[in-house]
Design a protein around this motif. Structure first.
Motif, PDB file in Angstrom:
ATOM      1  N   GLN A  63      16.231  32.900 -28.877  1.00  0.00           N
ATOM      2  CA  GLN A  63      14.791  32.720 -28.757  1.00  0.00           C
ATOM      3  C   GLN A  63      14.445  31.666 -27.696  1.00  0.00           C
ATOM      4  O   GLN A  63      13.602  31.888 -26.839  1.00  0.00           O
ATOM      5  N   GLU A  64      15.147  30.534 -27.749  1.00  0.00           N
ATOM      6  CA  GLU A  64      14.867  29.474 -26.779  1.00  0.00           C
ATOM      7  C   GLU A  64      15.280  29.919 -25.375  1.00  0.00           C
ATOM      8  O   GLU A  64      14.592  29.630 -24.393  1.00  0.00           O
ATOM      9  N   ALA A  65      16.399  30.663 -25.283  1.00  0.00           N
ATOM     10  CA  ALA A  65      16.825  31.139 -23.963  1.00  0.00           C
ATOM     11  C   ALA A  65      15.754  32.068 -23.384  1.00  0.00           C
ATOM     12  O   ALA A  65      15.409  31.974 -22.201  1.00  0.00           O
ATOM     13  N   ASN A 114      12.539  32.094 -24.230  1.00  0.00           N
ATOM     14  CA  ASN A 114      11.379  31.236 -23.907  1.00  0.00           C
ATOM     15  C   ASN A 114      11.554  30.640 -22.523  1.00  0.00           C
ATOM     16  O   ASN A 114      10.638  30.611 -21.715  1.00  0.00           O
ATOM     17  N   ASN A 115      12.768  30.136 -22.261  1.00  0.00           N
ATOM     18  CA  ASN A 115      13.034  29.498 -20.970  1.00  0.00           C
ATOM     19  C   ASN A 115      12.911  30.494 -19.827  1.00  0.00           C
ATOM     20  O   ASN A 115      12.388  30.156 -18.760  1.00  0.00           O
ATOM     21  N   ILE A 116      13.404  31.716 -20.056  1.00  0.00           N
ATOM     22  CA  ILE A 116      13.298  32.722 -18.989  1.00  0.00           C
ATOM     23  C   ILE A 116      11.818  32.971 -18.680  1.00  0.00           C
ATOM     24  O   ILE A 116      11.401  32.987 -17.531  1.00  0.00           O
ATOM     25  N   GLN A 117      11.034  33.089 -19.771  1.00  0.00           N
ATOM     26  CA  GLN A 117       9.616  33.352 -19.547  1.00  0.00           C
ATOM     27  C   GLN A 117       8.921  32.172 -18.860  1.00  0.00           C
ATOM     28  O   GLN A 117       8.096  32.346 -17.988  1.00  0.00           O
ATOM     29  N   LYS A 118       9.321  30.955 -19.247  1.00  0.00           N
ATOM     30  CA  LYS A 118       8.630  29.776 -18.705  1.00  0.00           C
ATOM     31  C   LYS A 118       9.099  29.414 -17.300  1.00  0.00           C
ATOM     32  O   LYS A 118       8.321  28.990 -16.466  1.00  0.00           O
ATOM     33  N   HIS A 119      10.420  29.529 -17.074  1.00  0.00           N
ATOM     34  CA  HIS A 119      10.952  28.917 -15.850  1.00  0.00           C
ATOM     35  C   HIS A 119      11.617  29.866 -14.863  1.00  0.00           C
ATOM     36  O   HIS A 119      11.803  29.503 -13.704  1.00  0.00           O
ATOM     37  N   ALA A 120      12.073  31.060 -15.331  1.00  0.00           N
ATOM     38  CA  ALA A 120      12.987  31.816 -14.463  1.00  0.00           C
ATOM     39  C   ALA A 120      12.280  32.686 -13.442  1.00  0.00           C
ATOM     40  O   ALA A 120      12.893  33.122 -12.465  1.00  0.00           O
ATOM     41  N   LEU A 176      13.857  19.503 -24.673  1.00  0.00           N
ATOM     42  CA  LEU A 176      14.647  19.648 -25.895  1.00  0.00           C
ATOM     43  C   LEU A 176      15.380  20.975 -26.012  1.00  0.00           C
ATOM     44  O   LEU A 176      16.357  21.091 -26.738  1.00  0.00           O
ATOM     45  N   GLY A 177      14.879  21.981 -25.307  1.00  0.00           N
ATOM     46  CA  GLY A 177      15.384  23.340 -25.522  1.00  0.00           C
ATOM     47  C   GLY A 177      16.887  23.458 -25.382  1.00  0.00           C
ATOM     48  O   GLY A 177      17.586  23.873 -26.315  1.00  0.00           O
ATOM     49  N   LEU A 178      17.414  23.094 -24.207  1.00  0.00           N
ATOM     50  CA  LEU A 178      18.848  23.249 -23.955  1.00  0.00           C
ATOM     51  C   LEU A 178      19.663  22.360 -24.905  1.00  0.00           C
ATOM     52  O   LEU A 178      20.683  22.767 -25.443  1.00  0.00           O
TER      53      LEU A 178
HETATM   54 MG   LIG Z   1      12.867  25.340 -23.107  1.00  0.00          MG
END
Ligand SMILES: [Mg+2]
Ligand SMILES: Nc1ncnc2c1ncn2[C@@H]1O[C@H](COP(=O)(O)OP(=O)(O)OP(=O)(O)O)[C@@H](O)[C@H]1O
Length: 377
Positions: free
Chosen positions: A295-297, A299-305, A343-345
């Motif tokens: 889920q966090e991975a 989220n990160n793709i959506q936010k940052h990738a 905090l995610g990673l």
């Molecule tokens: Mg994150």
């Protein structure tokens, strides 16, 4: 006659030891505190000076869970000699050869201490090692000793073994209670998610419909604008609520973690291509970890990738499960991440560490990001 008296006194002493330890164990609810207290108590009852307990997880990693009066040679740098490296007792435990209490001829950690001049050993050289077990489950080992003590009689070992059985059973009880609590928490989360879905979500939907109806009924342009704004707001609130419900109630409960992550990707607008190798018959605990990390991975793709595509591989082997989440997006410079407070990673890594798994991150600017976790099952 005198001999019988002595035997009786010994017998009473042993019974007393078992009774006091049983009482201590019975009242404990927290593993760490219990092990520390029981070790203190045990050493003073049997008249020994030094002791320590290693807990060993399923993949053979050990942690120092309690210790009393370790000599300085073993306590430097925050007890470093006790927290890393191999020794004969751990080796024996991991080989499955530590079934009973034994005299460990010499302690490798103490030998190293002497060889590499780590400091004062207080004449502690040997120790007894007793496995902590409950039925067929092994939790770790208990080591006890005293200065100059090089041999433990079979009576001493028998008593230590009886105490170790009690400790093993108490560890099992506490672990079961923890699992029960986790299940209760999960059920509570599911209930909350269901309630949110059935109440607030439906209300938001009605609100949106009503505002849409009202908009059709008026010719006032200002009013139409305000109602459009209401429609958008309720739509946004419904989307946020949907994501929240997803976080609370992973539908893997019914469909498995891979499907759950694919569906979560849909909520975020990320396509997740799934490859599963092996049978996904995982414990709820492992599934929860995979789910939270995935889920966090995502989220990160959506936010940052800056990409809408990702790949999820799950491979189940004999005693581990590996999950990769890969995107071909921006990537980033991991060395610049330190001290940013995100905090995610960090929490992905923490979750993995907590159950004795490994966490890997491969990324570079412009080269996408790959997260790999491997968990013991
Ligand atoms: Mg994150
Ligand atoms: N898949 C990815 N693609 C590009 N950059 C990423 C990716 N994953 C993480 N990052 C970078 O790593 C940083 C740290 O990620 P992390 O998840 O720890 O924090 P965050 O997402 O910024 O905040 P949060 O604490 O809410 O998760 C991000 O800010 C981002 O710069």
């Amino acid at each position: 006659m005198r001999m019988t008296d002595k035997n009786e006194r010994e017998q009473v002493k042993k019974l007393n030891t078992l009774k006091v330890i049983a009482e201590k164990l019975n009242e404990a609810n927290e593993l760490d505190i219990m092990l520390k207290e029981v070790l203190h108590e045990l050493l003073s009852l049997i008249g020994m000076e030094t002791g320590w307990i290693f807990l060993v997880n399923n993949s053979g990693h050990y942690t120092l869970a309690a210790d009393v009066k370790l000599p300085p040679a073993l306590t430097w740098q925050d007890k470093k000699p006790m927290c890393e490296g191999d020794c004969w007792c751990i080796e024996r435990f991991n080989n499955g050869r530590l079934k009973r209490a034994v005299n460990i001829i010499e302690c490798k950690r103490l030998e190293n201490a002497i060889e590499y001049h780590w400091g004062e050993t207080n004449e502690v050289t040997h120790h007894a090692t007793i496995p902590l077990r409950a039925g067929v489950e092994n939790f770790g080992l208990l080591n006890v000793t005293s200065p100059k003590k090089t041999h433990f009689s079979s009576e001493e070992l028998a008593l230590l073994e009886a105490v170790a059985f009690q400790i093993g059973t108490a560890i099992k009880r506490i672990k079961l209670a923890e699992t029960e609590q986790k299940m209760a928490l999960m059920n509570e989360r599911n209930r909350l998610a269901r309630d949110l879905h059935d109440s607030v979500n439906q209300l938001l939907f009605s609100l949106k419909l009503t505002a849409g109806g009202a908009k059709e009924m008026t010719d006032d342009e200002k009013m139409k604008d305000m109602l459009s704004y209401m429609i958008n707001l309720s739509q946004e609130a419904a989307s946020e609520m949907r994501a929240l419900i997803w976080q609370l109630r992973p539908q893997w409960l019914e469909e498995g973690v891979a499907m759950a992550l694919m569906n979560y990707g849909k909520v975020l607008g990320i396509e997740v291509a799934i490859n599963v190798d092996g049978v996904l018959d995982l414990s709820p605990e492992i599934e929860e970890v995979l789910w939270r990390i995935g889920q966090e991975a995502l989220n990160n793709i959506q936010k940052h990738a800056n990409t809408k595509h990702s790949t999820l591989n799950i491979i189940v082997k004999n005693n581990s499960v590996c999950m990769d989440i890969i995107d071909q997006g921006n990537g980033f410079d991991f060395s610049k991440m330190k001290g940013t407070g995100s905090l995610g990673l960090a929490s992905m890594k923490e979750r993995t560490d907590m159950i004795g798994g490994t966490f890997n991150l491969e990324t570079a600017v412009g080269k996408g990001t790959k997260i790999c976790v491997s968990l013991p099952i």
